[in-house]
Design a protein around this motif. Sequence first.
Motif, short mmCIF file in Angstrom:
data_model
loop_
_atom_site.label_atom_id
_atom_site.label_comp_id
_atom_site.label_asym_id
_atom_site.label_seq_id
_atom_site.Cartn_x
_atom_site.Cartn_y
_atom_site.Cartn_z
N HIS A 105 34.78 -75.27 73.97
CA HIS A 105 35.96 -75.33 73.10
C HIS A 105 37.18 -74.75 73.81
N CYS A 106 38.30 -75.47 73.71
CA CYS A 106 39.59 -74.99 74.19
C CYS A 106 40.43 -74.67 72.95
N GLY A 133 38.86 -71.71 77.74
CA GLY A 133 37.81 -72.23 76.88
C GLY A 133 36.60 -71.33 76.89
N GLU A 134 35.65 -71.69 76.02
CA GLU A 134 34.39 -70.96 75.95
C GLU A 134 33.29 -71.88 75.45
N VAL A 135 32.08 -71.61 75.92
CA VAL A 135 30.91 -72.37 75.51
C VAL A 135 30.57 -71.99 74.08
N LYS A 136 30.38 -72.99 73.23
CA LYS A 136 30.04 -72.77 71.83
C LYS A 136 28.57 -73.05 71.52
N GLU A 137 27.98 -74.00 72.26
CA GLU A 137 26.62 -74.43 71.93
C GLU A 137 25.95 -75.02 73.17
N GLU A 138 24.66 -74.75 73.29
CA GLU A 138 23.85 -75.35 74.34
C GLU A 138 23.04 -76.48 73.71
N ASN A 161 33.85 -62.25 78.58
CA ASN A 161 33.47 -61.09 77.77
C ASN A 161 32.71 -61.47 76.51
N GLN A 162 32.65 -62.75 76.21
CA GLN A 162 31.99 -63.20 75.00
C GLN A 162 30.69 -63.91 75.33
N SER A 163 29.85 -64.04 74.35
CA SER A 163 28.61 -64.78 74.53
C SER A 163 28.95 -66.22 74.87
N LYS A 164 28.28 -66.77 75.85
CA LYS A 164 28.60 -68.10 76.34
C LYS A 164 27.82 -69.22 75.69
N GLU A 165 26.83 -68.92 74.88
CA GLU A 165 26.04 -70.01 74.36
C GLU A 165 25.38 -69.66 73.05
N THR A 166 25.12 -70.70 72.27
CA THR A 166 24.34 -70.59 71.06
C THR A 166 23.25 -71.63 71.17
N THR A 167 22.03 -71.25 70.98
CA THR A 167 20.93 -72.18 71.15
C THR A 167 20.40 -72.59 69.80
N ALA A 168 20.28 -73.90 69.60
CA ALA A 168 19.69 -74.42 68.36
C ALA A 168 18.18 -74.42 68.51
#
Length: 192
Positions: free
Chosen positions: A153-154, A185-190, A22-29
């Motif tokens: 992240h867990c 867990g969830e993806v924090k950054e790509e 349900n949350q955004s899976k990625e943040t792109t730098a």
Amino acid sequence: MKTLIMIAVAAISLSACNNNDNQSKETTATSGDTTKTGMQSPTAETTSNNPVNDMVAPYLQLKNALANDNSKDAAAAGTEVQKAIEKADPASFSADQKKIFADVKDDAIEHAEHIAANANNIEHQREHFETLSKDLYDMVKVFGTSQTLYQTHCPMYNNNKGANWLSETKDIKNPYLGTKMSTCGEVKEELK
């Protein structure tokens, strides 16, 4: 009353681990920007002949072995991570790359050695994997990598202190909790 509170806390914790859909899976730098750690994003030039690529492959094998609760395969992959780090030659590194590599090299080798030496103690391997993941993340941020990675992240590991790891997919396969809570867990950054 205490039982009701404990059930509520458990439900919230499980909900936090299972709401990753349900949350955004990625943040792109943005390429070329300075990251929050103050390191320059890698360019195409810094990813060619990149020693981190040689570290990432066995690291991902290690991560997957821990996610599958396989301490023996994790130990073998730990040995390969250690060899890849020791093999890296900083002679061709930029000044920033040399600094980061010097800062994390010995620490990363030590943690890979502990993982390799503890084939019968998966919880100990996971403790060392946490710091090894931080070290490899720092190197990937400076050197780049030939493949897209995801910092994941867990929130529940280590008594809800949480921990990060690098993954080759957006799909969650938790190396800290293994098969008992594999999707926590969830993806924090790509990372590219």
